[in-house]
Scaffold this motif. Sequence first.
Motif, PDB file in Angstrom:
ATOM      1  N   VAL A 133       0.838  -1.201   0.000  1.00  0.00           N
ATOM      2  CA  VAL A 133       0.000   0.000   0.000  1.00  0.00           C
ATOM      3  C   VAL A 133       0.876   1.256   0.000  1.00  0.00           C
ATOM      4  O   VAL A 133       0.604   2.226  -0.722  1.00  0.00           O
ATOM      5  CB  VAL A 133      -0.963  -0.001   1.212  1.00  0.00           C
ATOM      6  CG1 VAL A 133      -1.646   1.359   1.375  1.00  0.00           C
ATOM      7  CG2 VAL A 133      -2.013  -1.091   1.043  1.00  0.00           C
ATOM      8  N   LEU A 134       1.948   1.225   0.781  1.00  0.00           N
ATOM      9  CA  LEU A 134       2.857   2.368   0.809  1.00  0.00           C
ATOM     10  C   LEU A 134       3.545   2.546  -0.542  1.00  0.00           C
ATOM     11  O   LEU A 134       3.677   3.679  -1.045  1.00  0.00           O
ATOM     12  CB  LEU A 134       3.895   2.186   1.914  1.00  0.00           C
ATOM     13  CG  LEU A 134       3.387   2.337   3.341  1.00  0.00           C
ATOM     14  CD1 LEU A 134       4.473   1.969   4.348  1.00  0.00           C
ATOM     15  CD2 LEU A 134       2.902   3.759   3.607  1.00  0.00           C
ATOM     16  N   ALA A 135       4.002   1.450  -1.151  1.00  0.00           N
ATOM     17  CA  ALA A 135       4.652   1.529  -2.455  1.00  0.00           C
ATOM     18  C   ALA A 135       3.698   2.080  -3.510  1.00  0.00           C
ATOM     19  O   ALA A 135       4.077   2.900  -4.355  1.00  0.00           O
ATOM     20  CB  ALA A 135       5.169   0.147  -2.865  1.00  0.00           C
ATOM     21  N   VAL A 156       7.142  -0.545   7.391  1.00  0.00           N
ATOM     22  CA  VAL A 156       7.377   0.778   6.804  1.00  0.00           C
ATOM     23  C   VAL A 156       8.796   0.850   6.243  1.00  0.00           C
ATOM     24  O   VAL A 156       9.017   1.329   5.119  1.00  0.00           O
ATOM     25  CB  VAL A 156       7.142   1.888   7.845  1.00  0.00           C
ATOM     26  CG1 VAL A 156       7.563   3.250   7.294  1.00  0.00           C
ATOM     27  CG2 VAL A 156       5.672   1.933   8.272  1.00  0.00           C
ATOM     28  N   MET A 157       9.768   0.346   7.002  1.00  0.00           N
ATOM     29  CA  MET A 157      11.160   0.366   6.545  1.00  0.00           C
ATOM     30  C   MET A 157      11.331  -0.506   5.301  1.00  0.00           C
ATOM     31  O   MET A 157      12.022  -0.124   4.352  1.00  0.00           O
ATOM     32  CB  MET A 157      12.084  -0.109   7.670  1.00  0.00           C
ATOM     33  CG  MET A 157      12.157   0.844   8.855  1.00  0.00           C
ATOM     34  SD  MET A 157      13.096   0.152  10.246  1.00  0.00           S
ATOM     35  CE  MET A 157      14.708  -0.081   9.485  1.00  0.00           C
ATOM     36  N   ASP A 158      10.702  -1.680   5.290  1.00  0.00           N
ATOM     37  CA  ASP A 158      10.825  -2.594   4.161  1.00  0.00           C
ATOM     38  C   ASP A 158      10.231  -2.015   2.878  1.00  0.00           C
ATOM     39  O   ASP A 158      10.641  -2.389   1.769  1.00  0.00           O
ATOM     40  CB  ASP A 158      10.146  -3.931   4.470  1.00  0.00           C
ATOM     41  CG  ASP A 158      10.898  -4.727   5.533  1.00  0.00           C
ATOM     42  OD1 ASP A 158      12.060  -4.395   5.817  1.00  0.00           O
ATOM     43  OD2 ASP A 158      10.304  -5.672   6.092  1.00  0.00           O
ATOM     44  N   SER A 159       9.264  -1.117   3.019  1.00  0.00           N
ATOM     45  CA  SER A 159       8.627  -0.525   1.844  1.00  0.00           C
ATOM     46  C   SER A 159       9.556   0.447   1.121  1.00  0.00           C
ATOM     47  O   SER A 159       9.320   0.775  -0.047  1.00  0.00           O
ATOM     48  CB  SER A 159       7.349   0.214   2.246  1.00  0.00           C
ATOM     49  OG  SER A 159       7.654   1.426   2.929  1.00  0.00           O
ATOM     50  N   ARG A 160      10.589   0.944   1.835  1.00  0.00           N
ATOM     51  CA  ARG A 160      11.521   1.932   1.293  1.00  0.00           C
ATOM     52  C   ARG A 160      10.798   3.210   0.850  1.00  0.00           C
ATOM     53  O   ARG A 160      11.225   3.888  -0.099  1.00  0.00           O
ATOM     54  CB  ARG A 160      12.328   1.353   0.122  1.00  0.00           C
ATOM     55  CG  ARG A 160      13.170   0.143   0.510  1.00  0.00           C
ATOM     56  CD  ARG A 160      13.950  -0.394  -0.675  1.00  0.00           C
ATOM     57  NE  ARG A 160      14.722  -1.569  -0.316  1.00  0.00           N
ATOM     58  CZ  ARG A 160      15.941  -1.534   0.209  1.00  0.00           C
ATOM     59  NH1 ARG A 160      16.515  -0.364   0.451  1.00  0.00           N
ATOM     60  NH2 ARG A 160      16.585  -2.654   0.496  1.00  0.00           N
ATOM     61  N   VAL A 161       9.706   3.513   1.521  1.00  0.00           N
ATOM     62  CA  VAL A 161       8.906   4.700   1.226  1.00  0.00           C
ATOM     63  C   VAL A 161       9.019   5.661   2.399  1.00  0.00           C
ATOM     64  O   VAL A 161       9.028   5.230   3.559  1.00  0.00           O
ATOM     65  CB  VAL A 161       7.421   4.313   0.986  1.00  0.00           C
ATOM     66  CG1 VAL A 161       6.526   5.544   0.927  1.00  0.00           C
ATOM     67  CG2 VAL A 161       7.292   3.507  -0.299  1.00  0.00           C
ATOM     68  N   ALA A 162       9.088   6.953   2.100  1.00  0.00           N
ATOM     69  CA  ALA A 162       9.121   7.960   3.171  1.00  0.00           C
ATOM     70  C   ALA A 162       7.741   8.047   3.805  1.00  0.00           C
ATOM     71  O   ALA A 162       6.802   8.599   3.220  1.00  0.00           O
ATOM     72  CB  ALA A 162       9.526   9.320   2.604  1.00  0.00           C
ATOM     73  N   ALA A 163       7.599   7.450   4.964  1.00  0.00           N
ATOM     74  CA  ALA A 163       6.316   7.432   5.667  1.00  0.00           C
ATOM     75  C   ALA A 163       6.555   7.666   7.152  1.00  0.00           C
ATOM     76  O   ALA A 163       7.605   7.307   7.683  1.00  0.00           O
ATOM     77  CB  ALA A 163       5.600   6.097   5.446  1.00  0.00           C
ATOM     78  N   GLU A 164       5.568   8.244   7.790  1.00  0.00           N
ATOM     79  CA  GLU A 164       5.661   8.542   9.222  1.00  0.00           C
ATOM     80  C   GLU A 164       4.697   7.646   9.984  1.00  0.00           C
ATOM     81  O   GLU A 164       3.543   7.484   9.578  1.00  0.00           O
ATOM     82  CB  GLU A 164       5.337  10.017   9.469  1.00  0.00           C
ATOM     83  CG  GLU A 164       5.537  10.453  10.912  1.00  0.00           C
ATOM     84  CD  GLU A 164       5.390  11.954  11.094  1.00  0.00           C
ATOM     85  OE1 GLU A 164       5.051  12.386  12.220  1.00  0.00           O
ATOM     86  OE2 GLU A 164       5.608  12.696  10.121  1.00  0.00           O
TER      87      GLU A 164
END
Length: 307
Positions: A89-91, A140-148
């Motif tokens: 979803v983050l990607a 979140v880290m595994d997605s490699r996406v800037a997310a908070e």
Amino acid sequence: MSSPTGPASGLPVRMPRPRQPGRHRRPEPLAAPEGAPALVLAVPGTPGPATRSLAEEVVSIARSELPGLDAQIGYLDGDGSEFPSVQSVLAHAADERTARYEQALAAGVEAKEPEGPVAIVVPLRAGPDGALLRRVRQAVMDSRVAAELTDVLGPHPLLAEALHVRLSEAGLARADRARLFTVATAADGIILAAVGGEEAVQAAGITGMLLAARLAVPVMAAALDEEGSIASVAEQLRSAGSQQLALAPYLIGPEIEAELVERAAKEADCPVAEALGAYPAIGKLALAKYTTALGIAPQQPQGAPVR
């Protein structure tokens, strides 16, 4: 009598109320800023139709409170397109943001290059759970996406309100202390059942104090995932004089198997209320976490007054 042009002479004419100036003026409706990050609801537990329905209701409430909100659902144990993982979803949110920017440039529209977090991830949890939150953070880290990543939803007065409502729906508490009627099955002691170890029990205890103030009965928190904790708290309440106990799950629903809650109720020898579920407060609190992280927080949602 009234005439076609208005009320008859001598009758009062209702005029539109003028807009109230100053600090008591009604605030303008809040809307999501253009290009704002997505709200990604991180849902724990085994995915399934009931879990999806609950999560969809929560994000629907959040969207109704903030027009223009891009709210999406990611499952911590997602297994594909039907139940997408937090990572996917983050990607997808990152790809969509990039695509919108490139489309604007291609159309000759002056657009600012996207910056800041792609998404704000809100765990669908009433109380803390270190192990679960570590898993969300890793996703979140595994997605490699800037997310908070935000904190969990509680403790909060709105959760005490939700617990009160669930107990009253089960016939275990009066809906309103001020009304002159009694509930024969009303509990005189509440076990607040939490998951997540000692930290979760302590956090549940804060909401428990708010619930105790609403019900005017003792409320004690116990750990569903710690053997003997529920029975021990039930004994303490009975030793203090409570005769009719009730179990109130300090859970939204997906965090734990329903059988564990039923087993705990048998262990304490008392009836049990439903989990918090998609009570409106859950969606409002998820949105409050999002807006606070984004720096556009309206006034924090307030619980209903104690009656």
